[in-house]
Scaffold this motif. Structure first.
Motif, PDB file in Angstrom:
ATOM      1  N   ASN A  79     -48.477  -1.630  -6.537  1.00  7.08           N
ATOM      2  CA  ASN A  79     -47.175  -1.460  -5.864  1.00  7.08           C
ATOM      3  C   ASN A  79     -47.434  -0.627  -4.562  1.00  7.08           C
ATOM      4  OD1 ASN A  79     -45.663  -2.767  -7.653  1.00  7.08           O
ATOM      5  ND2 ASN A  79     -45.365  -1.119  -8.930  1.00  7.08           N
ATOM      6  N   TYR A  80     -48.734  -0.276  -4.170  1.00  6.60           N
ATOM      7  CA  TYR A  80     -48.823   0.347  -2.857  1.00  6.60           C
ATOM      8  C   TYR A  80     -49.502  -0.671  -1.865  1.00  6.60           C
ATOM      9  CZ  TYR A  80     -47.637   4.943  -4.346  1.00  6.60           C
ATOM     10  OH  TYR A  80     -47.032   6.206  -4.777  1.00  6.60           O
ATOM     11  N   MET A 201     -57.231   8.336  -4.003  1.00  4.46           N
ATOM     12  CA  MET A 201     -56.295   7.006  -3.830  1.00  4.46           C
ATOM     13  C   MET A 201     -55.499   6.863  -5.309  1.00  4.46           C
ATOM     14  SD  MET A 201     -55.842   4.549  -1.563  1.00  4.46           S
ATOM     15  CE  MET A 201     -57.070   4.048  -0.618  1.00  4.46           C
ATOM     16  N   SER A 202     -55.883   7.073  -6.565  1.00  6.38           N
ATOM     17  CA  SER A 202     -55.356   7.033  -7.656  1.00  6.38           C
ATOM     18  C   SER A 202     -54.248   8.220  -7.658  1.00  6.38           C
ATOM     19  CB  SER A 202     -56.361   7.039  -8.796  1.00  6.38           C
ATOM     20  OG  SER A 202     -56.870   8.532  -8.754  1.00  6.38           O
ATOM     21  N   ARG A 203     -54.079   9.164  -6.820  1.00  6.60           N
ATOM     22  CA  ARG A 203     -53.091  10.107  -7.038  1.00  6.60           C
ATOM     23  C   ARG A 203     -51.708   9.908  -5.851  1.00  6.60           C
ATOM     24  NH1 ARG A 203     -55.695  15.540  -8.070  1.00  6.60           N
ATOM     25  NH2 ARG A 203     -53.541  15.717  -8.736  1.00  6.60           N
ATOM     26  N   LEU A 204     -51.943   8.754  -5.350  1.00  8.70           N
ATOM     27  CA  LEU A 204     -50.734   8.632  -4.311  1.00  8.70           C
ATOM     28  C   LEU A 204     -49.416   8.810  -4.854  1.00  8.70           C
ATOM     29  CD1 LEU A 204     -52.033   5.468  -2.359  1.00  8.70           C
ATOM     30  CD2 LEU A 204     -51.844   7.780  -1.550  1.00  8.70           C
ATOM     31  N   ALA A 205     -49.151   8.528  -6.028  1.00  8.81           N
ATOM     32  CA  ALA A 205     -47.775   8.573  -6.672  1.00  8.81           C
ATOM     33  C   ALA A 205     -47.371  10.182  -6.971  1.00  8.81           C
ATOM     34  CB  ALA A 205     -47.837   7.832  -8.221  1.00  8.81           C
ATOM     35  N   GLY A 231     -50.320   4.775   1.385  1.00  8.31           N
ATOM     36  CA  GLY A 231     -49.469   6.268   1.028  1.00  8.31           C
ATOM     37  C   GLY A 231     -48.069   5.353   0.842  1.00  8.31           C
ATOM     38  N   SER A 232     -47.149   6.374   0.598  1.00  6.80           N
ATOM     39  CA  SER A 232     -45.703   5.757   0.217  1.00  6.80           C
ATOM     40  C   SER A 232     -45.375   4.621   1.225  1.00  6.80           C
ATOM     41  CB  SER A 232     -44.718   6.981   0.341  1.00  6.80           C
ATOM     42  OG  SER A 232     -44.264   7.247   1.720  1.00  6.80           O
ATOM     43  N   GLN A 233     -44.405   3.697   0.848  1.00  8.79           N
ATOM     44  CA  GLN A 233     -43.701   2.732   1.536  1.00  8.79           C
ATOM     45  C   GLN A 233     -43.190   3.027   2.756  1.00  8.79           C
ATOM     46  OE1 GLN A 233     -45.296  -0.379   0.923  1.00  8.79           O
ATOM     47  NE2 GLN A 233     -44.295  -0.813   3.170  1.00  8.79           N
ATOM     48  N   ALA A 234     -42.238   4.152   2.532  1.00  5.85           N
ATOM     49  CA  ALA A 234     -41.361   4.824   3.509  1.00  5.85           C
ATOM     50  C   ALA A 234     -42.632   5.190   4.894  1.00  5.85           C
ATOM     51  CB  ALA A 234     -40.738   5.688   3.069  1.00  5.85           C
ATOM     52  N   LEU A 235     -43.651   5.844   4.708  1.00  7.52           N
ATOM     53  CA  LEU A 235     -44.409   6.291   5.506  1.00  7.52           C
ATOM     54  C   LEU A 235     -45.139   4.965   6.480  1.00  7.52           C
ATOM     55  CD1 LEU A 235     -45.954   9.505   4.370  1.00  7.52           C
ATOM     56  CD2 LEU A 235     -44.618   9.380   6.418  1.00  7.52           C
ATOM     57  N   LEU A 236     -45.517   4.228   5.592  1.00  3.10           N
ATOM     58  CA  LEU A 236     -46.284   2.944   6.120  1.00  3.10           C
ATOM     59  C   LEU A 236     -45.119   1.988   6.818  1.00  3.10           C
ATOM     60  CD1 LEU A 236     -48.591   1.554   3.061  1.00  3.10           C
ATOM     61  CD2 LEU A 236     -48.958   3.561   4.743  1.00  3.10           C
TER      62      LEU A 236
END
Ligand SMILES: *Cc1c(COP(=O)(O)O)cnc(C)c1O
Length: 356
Positions: A79-80, A201-205, A231-236
């Motif tokens: 989901n990222y 990477m595994s800690r993005l959530a 990163g979060s979809q909002a930032l991307l």
């Protein structure tokens, strides 16, 4: 006023261009390149693949096949998504442009990767460098104080750090992520991840303000220029608006897709380099007067008496390393050496012994 003074921003005129040494004929240990090349079989398979590329067509800017391969092979959480850059240098520049509100600042430990400060200045952001401790570890209290004072829009943490090789403490990075909170993004730059085997990477959530940035350069594909960040979809979504639509050219796209099908080859090369790093560090530690700093990257930072002289002596023996002594007061008399093949590491060791 001259034309240049009339049109070029003062900050740009005050900069000096990024200098790259001419290295033809040298054993090249200055730029953290992977020294290994591809087998003849892989080279011809790659050539065949590249020959199929439609050079007359623009790339398809969604880059979905390449992105899917990156997500699968490089452990991006489900989901990222990723944003692609023409090298992570371009990602750094995209983030700078997106965050360059008037008065905004960028924070990073120093000595650190030079492009953080460079890119900030180009985008009109203020750069705040927080010195590491004398042993080149992170000065967390100083970082937290600077975050409190400057409320940086962007905080960079190279994990491990270049040019020191230091792998900052996980708990320190977590504290920095929390201290920055929703007033800024924290970019954990994992350019050397193949040599550190440690990742956020595994800690993005867990952190809405965390961006993990990577590149394939140090893994062995520096020439194709490809970086990615997640990163979060909002930032991307916002960073994606700054990305030039065709920034990954069709040859890079095809070469990367091909190499991701053979990523085990690159992983095996990284494993060899990690072994060589241990051996080279041990050999250097035997030398009188040489201090070796711990490194989780594919290079070693050493301190020698009279580094200028040692650097010049190495050059005479056709060995090119990076003299970082002038970069920062903490790096006085320091040289940075890329870990290479056993043969090149031996050439370097012999030349160094003759140079001290
Ligand atoms: C080498 C390096 C990069 C740049 O990578 P490219 O993808 O080649 O632009 C980014 N960050 C750090 C810390 C590096 O050392």
């Amino acid at each position: 006023m001259s034309l240049i003074e009339n049109i070029i921003r003062t900050e740009i005129r005050d900069l000096s261009a990024y200098h790259v040494a001419d290295s033809s004929g040298f054993v090249k240990l200055d730029a953290m390149e992977n020294p290994y090349t591809l087998s003849a079989a892989l080279q011809s398979a790659l050539a065949e693949r590249l020959a199929q590329v439609d050079l007359n067509r623009y790339p398809v800017p969604s880059y979905s096949a390449l992105k899917n391969a990156i997500k699968k092979e490089f452990g991006i959480p489900v989901n990222y998504d990723v944003v692609l850059g023409n090298g992570s240098d371009e990602l750094i520049s995209m983030v700078s442009v997106a965050c360059a509100k008037p008065g905004a600042s960028v924070l990073a430990p120093v000595p650190g990767f030079v492009m953080y400060a460079m890119s900030a200045r180009l985008a009109g952001l203020k750069f705040v460098g927080v010195p590491l401790r004398a042993d080149l570890t992170l000065d967390k209290p100083a970082m937290l104080a600077a975050i409190h004072e400057h409320r940086p829009a962007i905080t960079y943490l190279a994990y491990p750090n270049n040019p020191t090789g230091t792998l900052f403490e996980v708990a320190d990075i977590e504290d920095i992520l929390r201290a920055v909170g929703d007033s800024g993004v924290v970019i954990v730059d994992e350019a050397y991840q193949p040599f550190a085997l440690s990742s956020f990477m595994s800690r993005l959530a867990e952190f809405d303000n965390l961006i993990v940035m990577r590149t394939v350069s140090k893994l062995g594909l520096a020439g194709i220029r490809l970086g990615y960040m997640s990163g979060s979809q909002a930032l991307l979504n916002e960073f994606e608006k700054v990305r030039p639509p065709y920034n990954i050219n069709v040859l890079t796209e095809a070469a990367a897709e091909f190499m991701l099908q053979h990523v085990a080859v690159l992983d095996a090369q990284a494993a060899l380099l990690r072994e060589q790093r241990t051996l080279l560090a041990a050999a250097l530690q035997q030398l009188k007067g040489v201090e070796v700093f711990p490194s989780a990257a594919n290079f070693l930072l050493i301190r020698v008496p009279q580094a200028e002289q040692v650097f010049a002596n190495l050059l005479k023996q056709k060995i090119l390393v990076k003299n970082v002594g002038k970069m920062h007061a903490l790096l006085e008399n320091c040289l940075r050496i890329t870990v290479s093949t056993p043969a090149e590491n031996d050439l370097f060791l012999d030349a160094l012994k003759a140079s001290l």
